[in-house]
Enzyme design. Sequence first.
Site, PDB file in Angstrom:
ATOM      1  N   THR A  25     -41.419  28.949 -25.900  1.00 34.02           N
ATOM      2  CA  THR A  25     -40.136  29.112 -25.896  1.00 34.02           C
ATOM      3  C   THR A  25     -39.593  30.329 -26.632  1.00 34.02           C
ATOM      4  O   THR A  25     -39.658  30.334 -27.715  1.00 34.02           O
ATOM      5  CB  THR A  25     -39.379  27.815 -26.094  1.00 34.02           C
ATOM      6  OG1 THR A  25     -39.610  26.776 -25.166  1.00 34.02           O
ATOM      7  CG2 THR A  25     -37.695  28.141 -26.173  1.00 34.02           C
ATOM      8  N   HIS A 177     -45.736  20.180 -18.626  1.00 36.15           N
ATOM      9  CA  HIS A 177     -45.620  19.911 -19.999  1.00 36.15           C
ATOM     10  C   HIS A 177     -45.483  18.439 -20.082  1.00 36.15           C
ATOM     11  O   HIS A 177     -44.543  17.914 -20.154  1.00 36.15           O
ATOM     12  CB  HIS A 177     -44.368  20.695 -20.456  1.00 36.15           C
ATOM     13  CG  HIS A 177     -44.349  20.932 -21.987  1.00 36.15           C
ATOM     14  ND1 HIS A 177     -45.110  20.172 -22.735  1.00 36.15           N
ATOM     15  CD2 HIS A 177     -43.597  21.452 -22.742  1.00 36.15           C
ATOM     16  CE1 HIS A 177     -44.713  20.560 -24.161  1.00 36.15           C
ATOM     17  NE2 HIS A 177     -43.802  21.271 -24.221  1.00 36.15           N
ATOM     18  N   ASN A 180     -45.701  17.102 -26.718  1.00 37.68           N
ATOM     19  CA  ASN A 180     -44.489  17.605 -27.893  1.00 37.68           C
ATOM     20  C   ASN A 180     -43.207  16.695 -27.444  1.00 37.68           C
ATOM     21  O   ASN A 180     -42.139  17.355 -27.810  1.00 37.68           O
ATOM     22  CB  ASN A 180     -44.118  18.994 -27.687  1.00 37.68           C
ATOM     23  CG  ASN A 180     -45.526  19.783 -28.251  1.00 37.68           C
ATOM     24  OD1 ASN A 180     -46.327  19.382 -28.772  1.00 37.68           O
ATOM     25  ND2 ASN A 180     -45.396  21.140 -27.936  1.00 37.68           N
ATOM     26  N   TYR A 182     -41.320  15.943 -25.073  1.00 41.02           N
ATOM     27  CA  TYR A 182     -40.514  16.040 -23.707  1.00 41.02           C
ATOM     28  C   TYR A 182     -40.663  15.016 -22.745  1.00 41.02           C
ATOM     29  O   TYR A 182     -41.321  13.918 -22.767  1.00 41.02           O
ATOM     30  CB  TYR A 182     -40.813  17.420 -23.396  1.00 41.02           C
ATOM     31  CG  TYR A 182     -40.314  18.260 -24.339  1.00 41.02           C
ATOM     32  CD1 TYR A 182     -38.899  18.420 -25.186  1.00 41.02           C
ATOM     33  CD2 TYR A 182     -41.381  19.207 -25.056  1.00 41.02           C
ATOM     34  CE1 TYR A 182     -38.540  19.296 -26.135  1.00 41.02           C
ATOM     35  CE2 TYR A 182     -41.209  20.188 -26.106  1.00 41.02           C
ATOM     36  CZ  TYR A 182     -39.786  20.092 -26.614  1.00 41.02           C
ATOM     37  OH  TYR A 182     -39.727  20.714 -27.845  1.00 41.02           O
ATOM     38  N   ASN A 237     -40.756  15.559 -32.309  1.00 43.08           N
ATOM     39  CA  ASN A 237     -39.549  14.954 -31.427  1.00 43.08           C
ATOM     40  C   ASN A 237     -39.578  13.598 -31.475  1.00 43.08           C
ATOM     41  O   ASN A 237     -39.221  12.698 -30.489  1.00 43.08           O
ATOM     42  CB  ASN A 237     -39.554  15.508 -29.888  1.00 43.08           C
ATOM     43  CG  ASN A 237     -38.996  16.918 -30.128  1.00 43.08           C
ATOM     44  OD1 ASN A 237     -38.321  17.319 -30.584  1.00 43.08           O
ATOM     45  ND2 ASN A 237     -39.776  17.792 -29.218  1.00 43.08           N
TER      46      ASN A 237
HETATM   47  C1  LIG Z   1     -41.879  30.070 -30.922  1.00 45.54           C
HETATM   48  C2  LIG Z   1     -42.779  28.904 -30.238  1.00 45.54           C
HETATM   49  C3  LIG Z   1     -42.316  28.263 -29.184  1.00 45.54           C
HETATM   50  C4  LIG Z   1     -43.026  27.321 -28.484  1.00 45.54           C
HETATM   51  N1  LIG Z   1     -42.631  26.781 -27.463  1.00 45.54           N
HETATM   52  C5  LIG Z   1     -43.418  25.673 -26.856  1.00 45.54           C
HETATM   53  C6  LIG Z   1     -43.119  25.399 -25.528  1.00 45.54           C
HETATM   54  O1  LIG Z   1     -42.299  26.110 -24.700  1.00 45.54           O
HETATM   55  N2  LIG Z   1     -43.954  24.696 -24.830  1.00 45.54           N
HETATM   56  C7  LIG Z   1     -45.112  24.264 -25.548  1.00 45.54           C
HETATM   57  O2  LIG Z   1     -45.893  23.325 -24.900  1.00 45.54           O
HETATM   58  N3  LIG Z   1     -45.389  24.462 -26.840  1.00 45.54           N
HETATM   59  C8  LIG Z   1     -44.457  25.546 -27.313  1.00 45.54           C
HETATM   60  N4  LIG Z   1     -44.890  25.922 -28.542  1.00 45.54           N
HETATM   61  C9  LIG Z   1     -46.348  25.470 -29.180  1.00 45.54           C
HETATM   62  C10 LIG Z   1     -47.393  26.323 -28.925  1.00 45.54           C
HETATM   63  O3  LIG Z   1     -47.590  26.285 -27.496  1.00 45.54           O
HETATM   64  C11 LIG Z   1     -48.648  26.173 -29.793  1.00 45.54           C
HETATM   65  O4  LIG Z   1     -48.962  24.885 -29.439  1.00 45.54           O
HETATM   66  C12 LIG Z   1     -48.198  26.019 -31.275  1.00 45.54           C
HETATM   67  O5  LIG Z   1     -47.759  27.190 -31.661  1.00 45.54           O
HETATM   68  C13 LIG Z   1     -49.670  26.056 -32.133  1.00 45.54           C
HETATM   69  O6  LIG Z   1     -50.513  26.881 -31.765  1.00 45.54           O
HETATM   70  P1  LIG Z   1     -50.716  28.243 -32.535  1.00 45.54           P
HETATM   71  O7  LIG Z   1     -51.302  27.815 -33.859  1.00 45.54           O
HETATM   72  O8  LIG Z   1     -51.822  28.977 -31.980  1.00 45.54           O
HETATM   73  O9  LIG Z   1     -49.417  28.806 -32.911  1.00 45.54           O
HETATM   74  C14 LIG Z   1     -44.007  26.779 -29.180  1.00 45.54           C
HETATM   75  C15 LIG Z   1     -44.448  27.334 -30.562  1.00 45.54           C
HETATM   76  C16 LIG Z   1     -43.745  28.489 -30.864  1.00 45.54           C
HETATM   77  C17 LIG Z   1     -44.521  29.081 -32.216  1.00 45.54           C
END
Ligand SMILES: Cc1cc2nc3c(=O)[nH]c(=O)nc-3n(C[C@H](O)[C@H](O)[C@H](O)COP(=O)(O)O)c2cc1C
Length: 359
Positions: A25, A177, A180, A182, A237
């Site tokens: 997001t 989705h 997390n 939702y 959440n």
């Molecule tokens: C800025 C940001 C926004 C995120 N928004 C979403 C989202 O919209 N949907 C989702 O499933 N996960 C979202 N996540 C989780 C990421 O998809 C991912 O699972 C999480 O960052 C861990 O992975 P990483 O260690 O590679 O960053 C978001 C993470 C970040 C950093």
Amino acid sequence: MTTAFDPIDLSGTRLANRIAMAPMTRSRAGAGRVPTDLTAEYYAQRASAGLIITEGVQPSPVGQGYPGTPGLHSEEQVAGWRKVTEAVHDRGGTIFAQLMHAGRIGHPDLLADHPGGLRPVGPSPVTAAGQLYTPDGMKDFVTPRELTGAEVRATIEDFVTAARNAVDAGFDGVELHGANGYLIHQFLAPNTNLRTDEWGGSVEGRIRFAVEVARAVAAEIGPGRTGLRISPGNPFNDIDEPEPDETYTALVTALEPLGLAYLHVLEGSPASRGLTLELRKRFGGALVLNPATEGPTSAEDLALIEDGTADLVAFGALFLANPDLPARLRANGPYNTPDTATFYGGDHRGYTDYPALAV
Ligand SMILES: Cc1cc2nc3c(=O)[nH]c(=O)nc-3n(C[C@H](O)[C@H](O)[C@H](O)COP(=O)(O)O)c2cc1C
């Protein structure tokens, strides 16, 4: 040996490599919750991913959980997304839209401009502990309105319509989705789903919404264009799943006959690897893994492809900050550092201005 840089066939869609951009997001949609030209530039910059999964996109107005998130329920939104998918395809990329209904994670203040206003909904009237960001600052979560049985069915139809809109907008597929905390996760978890009708009351009842959304979306756009993201046991959440193994094993067993393109597992902790492997065994499609690691997913996690744990590895923060991430992974770095201050909202800064490596 298979490596992250080898192509893969995802139920008929050829991906150039096995490196996925995790859904993120960014809260930068324009008026009408429409993605902008800047959105198209941001995703086009990242088109060297084998698979881009977009930020969470609400399938209906009430599904919005955060300020500035885009939708896939109006003609203007479809037109906006079409520019995004064309820009990504022009660069040889593949892009799925993440359909995210936030359920109880929302606030009436975010929805006040809809006719009559809207209130967040959920499987049961259970309020999430904590606060969320609204245009007027941080506010407590509200008690969601419990969906009636007819409204549960209508919500599934909203996912179907949004999936159809996604394909009309040129997306290669959609990711549901279910992670997390939702809406889909709220149906799965026993602390947020207190229903006693067919949509709750037992493991079979709690998984029903996820299964029926997946079934209906797959019937509309094809199972090969449908993926599902889950995060077993993830407390984010205010979710409490004391026995995730039972729930998610049942879920994946019920999904298996649908022939979905992929299952995307966001691991809550290193301890959940056993469950990940069990789910992979039961699931016929590809496994996209966003592994539990200290710090963001990194180059070391590509070993998960080489040792057969996963088919694709999804990178979040590192992809946000490195538009040419596959090239950097291949070169073993260096990497730009993600700037958390510009993750959500704002302009091109921290969005489209992360540099690529000089070539
Ligand atoms: C800025 C940001 C926004 C995120 N928004 C979403 C989202 O919209 N949907 C989702 O499933 N996960 C979202 N996540 C989780 C990421 O998809 C991912 O699972 C999480 O960052 C861990 O992975 P990483 O260690 O590679 O960053 C978001 C993470 C970040 C950093």
